[in-house]
Design an enzyme around this catalytic site. Sequence first.
Site, PDB file in Angstrom:
ATOM      1  N   ARG A   1      42.459  48.717  47.448  1.00  0.00           N
ATOM      2  CA  ARG A   1      43.286  49.071  46.291  1.00  0.00           C
ATOM      3  C   ARG A   1      42.883  50.445  45.771  1.00  0.00           C
ATOM      4  O   ARG A   1      41.717  50.777  45.743  1.00  0.00           O
ATOM      5  CB  ARG A   1      43.097  48.023  45.180  1.00  0.00           C
TER       6      ARG A   1
ATOM      7  N   ARG B   1      36.159  44.457  47.832  1.00  0.00           N
ATOM      8  CA  ARG B   1      37.438  43.766  47.998  1.00  0.00           C
ATOM      9  C   ARG B   1      38.451  44.587  48.809  1.00  0.00           C
ATOM     10  O   ARG B   1      38.541  45.804  48.682  1.00  0.00           O
ATOM     11  CB  ARG B   1      38.055  43.468  46.635  1.00  0.00           C
TER      12      ARG B   1
ATOM     13  N   ARG C   1      38.259  50.896  34.135  1.00  0.00           N
ATOM     14  CA  ARG C   1      38.957  49.624  33.889  1.00  0.00           C
ATOM     15  C   ARG C   1      38.112  48.710  32.995  1.00  0.00           C
ATOM     16  O   ARG C   1      38.636  48.027  32.123  1.00  0.00           O
ATOM     17  CB  ARG C   1      39.265  48.925  35.214  1.00  0.00           C
TER      18      ARG C   1
ATOM     19  N   ARG D   1      47.180  41.516  27.981  1.00  0.00           N
ATOM     20  CA  ARG D   1      45.993  42.364  28.062  1.00  0.00           C
ATOM     21  C   ARG D   1      45.766  43.179  26.801  1.00  0.00           C
ATOM     22  O   ARG D   1      44.826  43.974  26.751  1.00  0.00           O
ATOM     23  CB  ARG D   1      46.222  43.373  29.183  1.00  0.00           C
TER      24      ARG D   1
ATOM     25  N   LYS E   1      40.400  36.193  38.572  1.00  0.00           N
ATOM     26  CA  LYS E   1      41.669  35.676  38.027  1.00  0.00           C
ATOM     27  C   LYS E   1      42.677  35.424  39.157  1.00  0.00           C
ATOM     28  O   LYS E   1      43.284  34.364  39.228  1.00  0.00           O
ATOM     29  CB  LYS E   1      42.296  36.675  37.024  1.00  0.00           C
TER      30      LYS E   1
HETATM   31  P1  AP5 Z   1      39.996  38.718  42.214  1.00  0.00           P
HETATM   32  O1  AP5 Z   1      40.404  37.277  42.240  1.00  0.00           O
HETATM   33  O2  AP5 Z   1      40.815  39.700  42.947  1.00  0.00           O
HETATM   34  O3  AP5 Z   1      39.724  39.188  40.693  1.00  0.00           O
HETATM   35  P2  AP5 Z   1      40.715  39.598  39.528  1.00  0.00           P
HETATM   36  O4  AP5 Z   1      40.157  39.051  38.273  1.00  0.00           O
HETATM   37  O5  AP5 Z   1      42.116  39.226  39.873  1.00  0.00           O
HETATM   38  O6  AP5 Z   1      40.498  41.161  39.543  1.00  0.00           O
HETATM   39  P3  AP5 Z   1      41.532  42.377  39.466  1.00  0.00           P
HETATM   40  O7  AP5 Z   1      40.795  43.590  39.904  1.00  0.00           O
HETATM   41  O8  AP5 Z   1      42.800  42.040  40.195  1.00  0.00           O
HETATM   42  O9  AP5 Z   1      41.809  42.435  37.941  1.00  0.00           O
HETATM   43  P4  AP5 Z   1      42.373  43.597  37.155  1.00  0.00           P
HETATM   44  O10 AP5 Z   1      42.651  42.930  35.863  1.00  0.00           O
HETATM   45  O11 AP5 Z   1      41.543  44.798  37.112  1.00  0.00           O
HETATM   46  O12 AP5 Z   1      43.647  44.091  38.017  1.00  0.00           O
HETATM   47  P5  AP5 Z   1      45.208  43.786  37.961  1.00  0.00           P
HETATM   48  O13 AP5 Z   1      45.714  43.784  39.327  1.00  0.00           O
HETATM   49  O14 AP5 Z   1      45.499  42.656  37.070  1.00  0.00           O
HETATM   50  O15 AP5 Z   1      38.478  38.771  42.743  1.00  0.00           O
HETATM   51  C1  AP5 Z   1      37.806  40.010  42.897  1.00  0.00           C
HETATM   52  C2  AP5 Z   1      36.947  39.960  44.167  1.00  0.00           C
HETATM   53  O16 AP5 Z   1      35.921  38.970  43.996  1.00  0.00           O
HETATM   54  C3  AP5 Z   1      37.713  39.542  45.427  1.00  0.00           C
HETATM   55  O17 AP5 Z   1      37.202  40.221  46.526  1.00  0.00           O
HETATM   56  C4  AP5 Z   1      37.428  38.036  45.535  1.00  0.00           C
HETATM   57  O18 AP5 Z   1      37.488  37.560  46.860  1.00  0.00           O
HETATM   58  C5  AP5 Z   1      36.022  37.959  44.976  1.00  0.00           C
HETATM   59  N1  AP5 Z   1      35.751  36.692  44.277  1.00  0.00           N
HETATM   60  C6  AP5 Z   1      36.582  36.022  43.445  1.00  0.00           C
HETATM   61  N2  AP5 Z   1      35.978  34.911  42.968  1.00  0.00           N
HETATM   62  C7  AP5 Z   1      34.731  34.908  43.501  1.00  0.00           C
HETATM   63  C8  AP5 Z   1      33.617  33.999  43.377  1.00  0.00           C
HETATM   64  N3  AP5 Z   1      33.689  32.899  42.602  1.00  0.00           N
HETATM   65  N4  AP5 Z   1      32.476  34.306  44.056  1.00  0.00           N
HETATM   66  C9  AP5 Z   1      32.404  35.409  44.840  1.00  0.00           C
HETATM   67  N5  AP5 Z   1      33.425  36.298  45.004  1.00  0.00           N
HETATM   68  C10 AP5 Z   1      34.583  36.036  44.334  1.00  0.00           C
HETATM   69  O19 AP5 Z   1      45.736  45.110  37.223  1.00  0.00           O
HETATM   70  C11 AP5 Z   1      45.683  46.359  37.858  1.00  0.00           C
HETATM   71  C12 AP5 Z   1      46.217  47.436  36.948  1.00  0.00           C
HETATM   72  O20 AP5 Z   1      47.600  47.195  36.660  1.00  0.00           O
HETATM   73  C13 AP5 Z   1      45.553  47.533  35.563  1.00  0.00           C
HETATM   74  O21 AP5 Z   1      44.370  48.304  35.592  1.00  0.00           O
HETATM   75  C14 AP5 Z   1      46.662  48.198  34.743  1.00  0.00           C
HETATM   76  O22 AP5 Z   1      46.752  49.564  35.011  1.00  0.00           O
HETATM   77  C15 AP5 Z   1      47.921  47.533  35.311  1.00  0.00           C
HETATM   78  N6  AP5 Z   1      48.263  46.299  34.583  1.00  0.00           N
HETATM   79  C16 AP5 Z   1      48.249  45.028  35.090  1.00  0.00           C
HETATM   80  N7  AP5 Z   1      48.590  44.141  34.147  1.00  0.00           N
HETATM   81  C17 AP5 Z   1      48.827  44.857  33.010  1.00  0.00           C
HETATM   82  C18 AP5 Z   1      49.192  44.492  31.692  1.00  0.00           C
HETATM   83  N8  AP5 Z   1      49.377  43.213  31.330  1.00  0.00           N
HETATM   84  N9  AP5 Z   1      49.324  45.484  30.784  1.00  0.00           N
HETATM   85  C19 AP5 Z   1      49.142  46.788  31.106  1.00  0.00           C
HETATM   86  N10 AP5 Z   1      48.788  47.203  32.338  1.00  0.00           N
HETATM   87  C20 AP5 Z   1      48.631  46.226  33.295  1.00  0.00           C
HETATM   88 MG    MG Z   2      43.861  40.313  40.351  1.00  0.00          MG
END
Ligand code: AP5
Ligand code: MG
Length: 216
Positions: A160, A127, A171, A88, A13
């Site tokens: 992270r 990552r 997660r 979410r 994402k």
């Molecule tokens: P990346 O692009 O970083 O993936 P992502 O989908 O953004 O993954 P996240 O881990 O950031 O998602 P998340 O939802 O768990 O965390 P968030 O920060 O939102 O890609 C991942 C890896 O793959 C990278 O190394 C990248 O280079 C690689 N990659 C990407 N595309 C690729 C491809 N096509 N081929 C190969 N490799 C590839 O949330 C964190 C925490 O915050 C949550 O757990 C929660 O506690 C809190 N939080 C955030 N939002 C909310 C909300 N709305 N409500 C409540 N709590 C929330």
């Molecule tokens: Mg992300």
Amino acid sequence: MHLILFGAPGVGKGTQAKNISQKYGIPQISTGDMLRDAIKRGTELGKKAEAIIARGELVSDDIMLSLIKERVSQPDCKKGFVLDGFPRTLPQAKGLTVLFEEKRLPKPVCFEIIVPENVIIKRLTQRKICENCGAIYDPLNNPVPADKRCTKCGGRIITRQDDNVDTIHKRLQVYHEMTAPVRKYYEKQGSFYTINGNLSVEKVFNEIDSILKKIF
Ligand code: AP5
Ligand code: MG
């Protein structure tokens, strides 16, 4: 252009939101990045969110909705935005609908990115991110430089706190229980597209972009 990128942790994402933001000149709104920034700055929100994120659980809907409300009211969101990691939960999705109605915004276009779970776990354990600007590093697409400093801003590159195997599993479990139901909510509204995220970053972007070109 009002977009939602939806999908499990690690599906890409953030990676794709950055690409869309760059090409179309609309801001990426990553709630995860906003919370990590609040933790780094030691704000009240950061203090509340830190332990929750470390456990792989979700921050409360009220907090997240007021954060989004404030963010989308900023001037850089006039032409639109790409939401990354929000909504979410069903209450967040319903709250976002009300917000869009209040602001008379067009219905958002939702992209669900799908990647097999074994690939997700491999991606997340490899990552790294810049603690300053959130830039993403991984061995395949953007390896960490020898000095471990971000090539964009010079910030420190770190792992992270939630990218360890135990928290990744938690997660994913939270995703299936709390977030997956949001899929149906947007599917029913139309403007919902499923994207195969298990291709190269470029191919995934081209798939999303070809749909965007048809719609906008
Ligand atoms: P990346 O692009 O970083 O993936 P992502 O989908 O953004 O993954 P996240 O881990 O950031 O998602 P998340 O939802 O768990 O965390 P968030 O920060 O939102 O890609 C991942 C890896 O793959 C990278 O190394 C990248 O280079 C690689 N990659 C990407 N595309 C690729 C491809 N096509 N081929 C190969 N490799 C590839 O949330 C964190 C925490 O915050 C949550 O757990 C929660 O506690 C809190 N939080 C955030 N939002 C909310 C909300 N709305 N409500 C409540 N709590 C929330
Ligand atoms: Mg992300």
